[in-house]
Design a protein around this motif. Sequence first.
Motif, PDB file in Angstrom:
ATOM      1  N   GLU A   4       0.975  -1.110  -0.175  1.00  0.00           N
ATOM      2  CA  GLU A   4      -0.011  -0.102   0.229  1.00  0.00           C
ATOM      3  C   GLU A   4       0.758   1.289  -0.089  1.00  0.00           C
ATOM      4  N   ILE A   5       0.764   1.980  -0.916  1.00  0.00           N
ATOM      5  CA  ILE A   5       1.235   3.289  -0.753  1.00  0.00           C
ATOM      6  C   ILE A   5       0.348   4.763  -0.976  1.00  0.00           C
ATOM      7  N   GLY A  20       4.276  11.689 -11.695  1.00  0.00           N
ATOM      8  CA  GLY A  20       5.473  11.068 -11.927  1.00  0.00           C
ATOM      9  C   GLY A  20       5.764   9.898 -11.382  1.00  0.00           C
ATOM     10  N   PRO A  21       5.771   9.574  -9.779  1.00  0.00           N
ATOM     11  CA  PRO A  21       6.155   8.695  -9.218  1.00  0.00           C
ATOM     12  C   PRO A  21       4.907   7.672  -9.321  1.00  0.00           C
ATOM     13  N   MET A  22       3.648   8.069  -9.196  1.00  0.00           N
ATOM     14  CA  MET A  22       2.487   7.289  -9.384  1.00  0.00           C
ATOM     15  C   MET A  22       2.410   6.496 -10.687  1.00  0.00           C
ATOM     16  N   SER A  23       2.902   6.974 -11.751  1.00  0.00           N
ATOM     17  CA  SER A  23       3.042   6.205 -12.755  1.00  0.00           C
ATOM     18  C   SER A  23       3.976   5.102 -12.832  1.00  0.00           C
ATOM     19  N   ALA A  24       5.206   5.356 -12.183  1.00  0.00           N
ATOM     20  CA  ALA A  24       6.111   4.510 -12.137  1.00  0.00           C
ATOM     21  C   ALA A  24       5.696   3.184 -11.253  1.00  0.00           C
ATOM     22  N   PHE A  25       4.965   3.230 -10.305  1.00  0.00           N
ATOM     23  CA  PHE A  25       4.619   2.404  -9.482  1.00  0.00           C
ATOM     24  C   PHE A  25       3.446   1.749 -10.106  1.00  0.00           C
ATOM     25  N   ALA A  26       2.655   2.362 -10.839  1.00  0.00           N
ATOM     26  CA  ALA A  26       1.697   1.643 -11.717  1.00  0.00           C
ATOM     27  C   ALA A  26       2.151   0.878 -12.566  1.00  0.00           C
ATOM     28  N   TYR A  37       1.852  -3.121  -6.073  1.00  0.00           N
ATOM     29  CA  TYR A  37       1.537  -1.796  -5.340  1.00  0.00           C
ATOM     30  C   TYR A  37      -0.099  -1.523  -5.610  1.00  0.00           C
ATOM     31  N   ARG A  38      -0.599  -1.110  -4.434  1.00  0.00           N
ATOM     32  CA  ARG A  38      -1.843  -0.478  -4.542  1.00  0.00           C
ATOM     33  C   ARG A  38      -1.845   0.850  -4.022  1.00  0.00           C
ATOM     34  N   MET A  39      -2.190   1.891  -4.786  1.00  0.00           N
ATOM     35  CA  MET A  39      -2.032   3.336  -4.354  1.00  0.00           C
ATOM     36  C   MET A  39      -3.328   4.085  -4.116  1.00  0.00           C
TER      37      MET A  39
END
Length: 313
Positions: A4-5, A20-26, A37-39
């Motif tokens: 979980e992020i 930016g970082p959300m796209s990388a994790f996705a 990951y679940r954001m």
Amino acid sequence: MAKEIGFLLYPGYLLLDLAGPMSAFALAERYSQQMPYRMRMVSVPGGPISNSFGLSVETSSLNRKRFDTLIVVGGARWLLKPSDSAAIRSASSKTRRTASVCTGAFVLAQCGLLDGLRVTTHWRRAAELQREHGAVRVESDAIFIKDGRVWTSAGVTAGIDLALAMIEEDYGAAIALEVSRELVVYYRRPGGQSQFSTMSEIAPETDRIRIALSYAREHLTQSLSLERLAEVAHLSPRQFGRLFKAETGETPAKAVERLRAEVARNRVENDTEPVESIASAVGFYDPERMRRTFVRLYGEPPQSLRRKARRGS
């Protein structure tokens, strides 16, 4: 099990610091055998939060979730109320990692979560962060820094570097590499690398000087004398020296030295090869000359920068 992020938002946050970082994790999910990951977007009170463009997104309340990683994005100055600080400290205490992108470091600093730690933020705001929070050890020239369980990054796109480093830590270099390729970004700029590139700082106006600089960067191990660079630029040495100084503000010799130092620093901080070998590989030849250049440009010799990089890894 997905990690979980939580992305902590507040009024006036920067959209790119989130996207930016959300796209990388996705994208990590595309190259893994699981849902990595679940954001979630969260704020202290929950509810709609507007970013710097005035666009509003719905957030969950921070105190209702427990996260593996909590990331505070950057944006407008947020002067926290005591209750805000308490909520963020409480949430952070339950995470494996707490992080900030850009000026999100100011939020963590107000909460006392950066005291005694090495941190970074956008270079324009680094001195301000240091003045306001004397217990924090601000390093203005780093892309990102990991100090224990706290990660901080420089401005905007550095949040992607931070996310790639976290993906590598969680699921390995192969997945992080694929994500970087998908995003068409470098995999990955080392955390200790300067926020600036020597090549980007040197911005000549004419093609002849640009061609000479590109040649120098591609032939660092060769003798890059004034005469050789002038030949590449199709100018006489005297013409070339004058034009180069007029357009870049420094002599060709100093520019070449800085180019070599930039490449050498990257290798010193991220490789294990002997410093003497690095000096030879980038064209310094004499390790002592490279050492003197490092002290002048970076304030420390190569060995000291290598030790710092290892402590921060």
